[in-house]
Motif scaffolding. Structure first.
Motif, PDB file in Angstrom:
ATOM      1  N   ILE A  36      -6.606  -3.206 -13.153  1.00  0.00           N
ATOM      2  CA  ILE A  36      -6.704  -4.656 -12.948  1.00  0.00           C
ATOM      3  C   ILE A  36      -5.371  -5.332 -13.239  1.00  0.00           C
ATOM      4  CG2 ILE A  36      -7.755  -6.779 -13.819  1.00  0.00           C
ATOM      5  CD1 ILE A  36      -9.560  -5.201 -11.973  1.00  0.00           C
ATOM      6  N   VAL A  37      -4.691  -4.894 -14.312  1.00  0.00           N
ATOM      7  CA  VAL A  37      -3.397  -5.482 -14.673  1.00  0.00           C
ATOM      8  C   VAL A  37      -2.373  -5.243 -13.567  1.00  0.00           C
ATOM      9  CG1 VAL A  37      -1.449  -5.338 -16.277  1.00  0.00           C
ATOM     10  CG2 VAL A  37      -3.793  -5.345 -17.154  1.00  0.00           C
ATOM     11  N   VAL A  38      -2.319  -4.002 -13.062  1.00  0.00           N
ATOM     12  CA  VAL A  38      -1.364  -3.673 -11.995  1.00  0.00           C
ATOM     13  C   VAL A  38      -1.704  -4.436 -10.712  1.00  0.00           C
ATOM     14  CG1 VAL A  38      -0.439  -1.821 -10.558  1.00  0.00           C
ATOM     15  CG2 VAL A  38      -0.843  -1.423 -12.983  1.00  0.00           C
ATOM     16  N   MET A  39      -2.995  -4.536 -10.412  1.00  0.00           N
ATOM     17  CA  MET A  39      -3.413  -5.279  -9.220  1.00  0.00           C
ATOM     18  C   MET A  39      -3.001  -6.745  -9.328  1.00  0.00           C
ATOM     19  SD  MET A  39      -7.208  -3.724  -8.423  1.00  0.00           S
ATOM     20  CE  MET A  39      -7.484  -4.920  -7.097  1.00  0.00           C
ATOM     21  N   GLY A  43      -0.461  -8.492  -6.900  1.00  0.00           N
ATOM     22  CA  GLY A  43      -0.893  -9.690  -6.167  1.00  0.00           C
ATOM     23  C   GLY A  43       0.054 -10.858  -6.385  1.00  0.00           C
ATOM     24  N   GLY A  44       0.518 -11.021  -7.624  1.00  0.00           N
ATOM     25  CA  GLY A  44       1.477 -12.090  -7.907  1.00  0.00           C
ATOM     26  C   GLY A  44       2.786 -11.877  -7.190  1.00  0.00           C
ATOM     27  N   ALA A  45       3.239 -10.632  -7.123  1.00  0.00           N
ATOM     28  CA  ALA A  45       4.490 -10.328  -6.423  1.00  0.00           C
ATOM     29  C   ALA A  45       4.357 -10.607  -4.929  1.00  0.00           C
ATOM     30  CB  ALA A  45       4.871  -8.863  -6.659  1.00  0.00           C
ATOM     31  N   VAL A  46       3.221 -10.256  -4.369  1.00  0.00           N
ATOM     32  CA  VAL A  46       2.987 -10.536  -2.941  1.00  0.00           C
ATOM     33  C   VAL A  46       2.972 -12.033  -2.693  1.00  0.00           C
ATOM     34  CG1 VAL A  46       1.252 -10.415  -1.106  1.00  0.00           C
ATOM     35  CG2 VAL A  46       1.770  -8.383  -2.457  1.00  0.00           C
ATOM     36  N   TRP A  47       2.349 -12.783  -3.578  1.00  0.00           N
ATOM     37  CA  TRP A  47       2.268 -14.241  -3.418  1.00  0.00           C
ATOM     38  C   TRP A  47       3.659 -14.873  -3.404  1.00  0.00           C
ATOM     39  CZ3 TRP A  47      -0.978 -17.985  -2.116  1.00  0.00           C
ATOM     40  CH2 TRP A  47      -0.672 -19.292  -2.455  1.00  0.00           C
ATOM     41  N   THR A  62       2.493 -18.015   5.466  1.00  0.00           N
ATOM     42  CA  THR A  62       2.569 -16.840   6.338  1.00  0.00           C
ATOM     43  C   THR A  62       3.316 -15.704   5.623  1.00  0.00           C
ATOM     44  OG1 THR A  62       4.604 -17.674   7.336  1.00  0.00           O
ATOM     45  CG2 THR A  62       2.533 -18.204   8.448  1.00  0.00           C
ATOM     46  N   PRO A  63       2.932 -14.471   5.888  1.00  0.00           N
ATOM     47  CA  PRO A  63       3.635 -13.341   5.268  1.00  0.00           C
ATOM     48  C   PRO A  63       5.005 -13.127   5.897  1.00  0.00           C
ATOM     49  CG  PRO A  63       1.945 -12.551   6.776  1.00  0.00           C
ATOM     50  CD  PRO A  63       1.782 -14.036   6.693  1.00  0.00           C
ATOM     51  N   THR A  64       5.914 -12.627   5.115  1.00  0.00           N
ATOM     52  CA  THR A  64       7.240 -12.257   5.580  1.00  0.00           C
ATOM     53  C   THR A  64       7.330 -10.730   5.629  1.00  0.00           C
ATOM     54  OG1 THR A  64       8.155 -12.154   3.344  1.00  0.00           O
ATOM     55  CG2 THR A  64       8.166 -14.309   4.448  1.00  0.00           C
ATOM     56  N   PRO A  65       8.368 -10.192   6.272  1.00  0.00           N
ATOM     57  CA  PRO A  65       8.517  -8.729   6.247  1.00  0.00           C
ATOM     58  C   PRO A  65       8.540  -8.164   4.829  1.00  0.00           C
ATOM     59  CG  PRO A  65       9.980  -9.682   7.877  1.00  0.00           C
ATOM     60  CD  PRO A  65       9.368 -10.830   7.131  1.00  0.00           C
ATOM     61  N   PHE A  66       9.134  -8.937   3.904  1.00  0.00           N
ATOM     62  CA  PHE A  66       9.192  -8.484   2.515  1.00  0.00           C
ATOM     63  C   PHE A  66       7.798  -8.419   1.890  1.00  0.00           C
ATOM     64  CE2 PHE A  66      10.803  -9.071  -1.989  1.00  0.00           C
ATOM     65  CZ  PHE A  66      11.351  -7.791  -2.047  1.00  0.00           C
ATOM     66  N   THR A  67       6.888  -9.273   2.387  1.00  0.00           N
ATOM     67  CA  THR A  67       5.510  -9.273   1.880  1.00  0.00           C
ATOM     68  C   THR A  67       4.861  -7.919   2.090  1.00  0.00           C
ATOM     69  OG1 THR A  67       5.270 -11.640   2.358  1.00  0.00           O
ATOM     70  CG2 THR A  67       3.251 -10.367   2.049  1.00  0.00           C
ATOM     71  N   VAL A  73       4.310  -1.228  -1.794  1.00  0.00           N
ATOM     72  CA  VAL A  73       4.732  -0.711  -3.094  1.00  0.00           C
ATOM     73  C   VAL A  73       3.636  -0.930  -4.140  1.00  0.00           C
ATOM     74  CG1 VAL A  73       6.376  -0.996  -4.989  1.00  0.00           C
ATOM     75  CG2 VAL A  73       7.189  -0.978  -2.623  1.00  0.00           C
ATOM     76  N   GLY A  74       3.027  -2.111  -4.115  1.00  0.00           N
ATOM     77  CA  GLY A  74       1.937  -2.398  -5.040  1.00  0.00           C
ATOM     78  C   GLY A  74       0.764  -1.459  -4.844  1.00  0.00           C
ATOM     79  N   TYR A  75       0.429  -1.181  -3.590  1.00  0.00           N
ATOM     80  CA  TYR A  75      -0.669  -0.255  -3.293  1.00  0.00           C
ATOM     81  C   TYR A  75      -0.369   1.138  -3.830  1.00  0.00           C
ATOM     82  CZ  TYR A  75      -3.769   2.723  -0.545  1.00  0.00           C
ATOM     83  OH  TYR A  75      -4.675   3.677  -0.155  1.00  0.00           O
ATOM     84  N   LEU A  76       0.860   1.595  -3.652  1.00  0.00           N
ATOM     85  CA  LEU A  76       1.248   2.919  -4.134  1.00  0.00           C
ATOM     86  C   LEU A  76       1.224   2.980  -5.661  1.00  0.00           C
ATOM     87  CD1 LEU A  76       4.175   3.777  -1.676  1.00  0.00           C
ATOM     88  CD2 LEU A  76       1.853   4.714  -1.667  1.00  0.00           C
ATOM     89  N   LEU A  77       1.621   1.888  -6.315  1.00  0.00           N
ATOM     90  CA  LEU A  77       1.572   1.855  -7.780  1.00  0.00           C
ATOM     91  C   LEU A  77       0.131   1.920  -8.280  1.00  0.00           C
ATOM     92  CD1 LEU A  77       4.312  -0.791  -8.684  1.00  0.00           C
ATOM     93  CD2 LEU A  77       4.377   1.680  -9.084  1.00  0.00           C
ATOM     94  N   ILE A  78      -0.754   1.194  -7.608  1.00  0.00           N
ATOM     95  CA  ILE A  78      -2.174   1.234  -7.983  1.00  0.00           C
ATOM     96  C   ILE A  78      -2.726   2.641  -7.787  1.00  0.00           C
ATOM     97  CG2 ILE A  78      -4.479   0.402  -7.359  1.00  0.00           C
ATOM     98  CD1 ILE A  78      -3.094  -2.276  -6.613  1.00  0.00           C
ATOM     99  N   THR A  79      -2.341   3.284  -6.686  1.00  0.00           N
ATOM    100  CA  THR A  79      -2.778   4.652  -6.428  1.00  0.00           C
ATOM    101  C   THR A  79      -2.306   5.587  -7.529  1.00  0.00           C
ATOM    102  OG1 THR A  79      -2.711   4.267  -4.035  1.00  0.00           O
ATOM    103  CG2 THR A  79      -2.739   6.555  -4.765  1.00  0.00           C
ATOM    104  N   PHE A  80      -1.078   5.394  -7.986  1.00  0.00           N
ATOM    105  CA  PHE A  80      -0.548   6.229  -9.065  1.00  0.00           C
ATOM    106  C   PHE A  80      -1.329   6.017 -10.357  1.00  0.00           C
ATOM    107  CE2 PHE A  80       2.331   6.372 -12.788  1.00  0.00           C
ATOM    108  CZ  PHE A  80       2.435   7.755 -12.874  1.00  0.00           C
ATOM    109  N   VAL A  81      -1.636   4.766 -10.692  1.00  0.00           N
ATOM    110  CA  VAL A  81      -2.387   4.477 -11.918  1.00  0.00           C
ATOM    111  C   VAL A  81      -3.748   5.152 -11.868  1.00  0.00           C
ATOM    112  CG1 VAL A  81      -3.521   2.656 -13.251  1.00  0.00           C
ATOM    113  CG2 VAL A  81      -1.199   2.321 -12.411  1.00  0.00           C
ATOM    114  N   VAL A  82      -4.446   5.017 -10.737  1.00  0.00           N
ATOM    115  CA  VAL A  82      -5.767   5.626 -10.590  1.00  0.00           C
ATOM    116  C   VAL A  82      -5.662   7.150 -10.692  1.00  0.00           C
ATOM    117  CG1 VAL A  82      -7.682   5.996  -8.986  1.00  0.00           C
ATOM    118  CG2 VAL A  82      -6.692   3.717  -9.233  1.00  0.00           C
TER     119      VAL A  82
END
Length: 278
Positions: A36-39, A43-47, A62-67, A73-82
């Motif tokens: 939850i903390v990583v998510m 989420g804050g970084a994406v925002w 609207t999202p940017t390419p950086f989004t 990267v956030g998804y991969l970090l969550i995958t690593f935590v799990v």
């Protein structure tokens, strides 16, 4: 039906292990909190990468390419935590099933000693997940069905990958090959095990649903609290049982010997050799 009954028997053996090492149930709780903390951080970084634009007095975000980069990267970090906490649970179960007396410290220590291979494995499985998600978003109705089937096949074939990494310390490619090889030996019980825990999860959630329909209309706050606590506790227990079960299947498939607390007859029935047809 015989395989399903055998899977339930093995689940009971997993419960016996959990009762002997109740600290194993703490690991899914810590995993949930950290996830939850990583998510939230992701989420804050994406925002922060979103681009607010004003048109006709209205603000459109609207999202940017950086989004998309930050999101990936956030998804991969969550995958690593799990993945890491799954490895911690497997480590504790492995120590108990091989005659040890695990503690939270020893489980975390063993998993942390494999931090490199675990990170690489999480990157592989996370990347596969991102690719499948991208294909689902762009595929038609039939294409989505095919992609979902591929995703299910990937999850089944890689179900024993985390125990492989924890015990054998192999890299992502070798772990994938090893997990696929073990799957060939355990395909029947592997499938029924995952399905069996799904059915078990549905059964234990039913009381919470009953509370929602019966108690919540009369006493909303109490009903919601009881249902939430019930679901949280059962989810923790099922997660712990799943990790123990998975470790036991790996041990028997790789060594041919029943681990402690499990019946040789039950495991032997789970891994009967296939007959060849010519």
């Amino acid at each position: 039906m015989r395989r399903l009954a055998n899977s339930w028997a093995l689940a009971k053996s997993s419960w016996a292990v959990l009762k002997a090492d109740k600290e194993l149930a703490v690991i899914p709780v810590i995993s949930f909190v950290c996830t939850i903390v990583v998510m939230a951080a992701a989420g804050g970084a994406v925002w922060l990468t979103l681009d607010p634009t004003s048109q006709a007095g209205e603000t459109e975000i609207t999202p940017t390419p950086f989004t998309y980069v930050v999101g990936a990267v956030g998804y991969l970090l969550i995958t690593f935590v799990v993945t890491y906490f799954a490895a911690v649970l497997v480590s504790g179960a492995y120590q108990r099933l091989t005659g040890g007396d695990p503690t939270l410290a020893s489980a975390f220590s063993q998993a942390s000693s494999r931090i490199g291979p675990l990170f690489l494995w999480s990157m592989l499985t996370g990347t596969v997940g991102l690719i499948l998600q991208a294909l689902r978003d762009r595929a038609g109705f039939l294409g989505q069905i095919v992609v979902r089937l591929v995703g299910m096949a990937w999850e089944i074939v890689t179900w024993l990958a985390v125990p492989v990494v924890v015990v054998e310390g192999t890299g992502p490619v070798d772990s994938l090959k090893r997990s696929a090889s073990l799957f060939k030996q355990t395909w029947g019980e592997n499938l029924v095990a995952q399905g069996g825990f799904g059915i078990l999860g549905l059964l234990v959630v039913l009381p919470a649903l009953l509370v929602i329909f019966v108690v919540v209309p009369a006493i909303p706050i109490a009903g919601i609290a009881i249902a939430a606590i019930w679901i949280a506790v059962t989810s923790v227990v099922l997660s712990a049982l799943n990790g123990i079960y998975r470790t036991a299947l790996y041990l028997f498939a790789s060594r041919g010997q029943a681990p402690a607390a499990f019946s040789s007859e039950e495991l032997q029935a789970a891994f009967q050799p296939k007959t060849r047809r010519f």
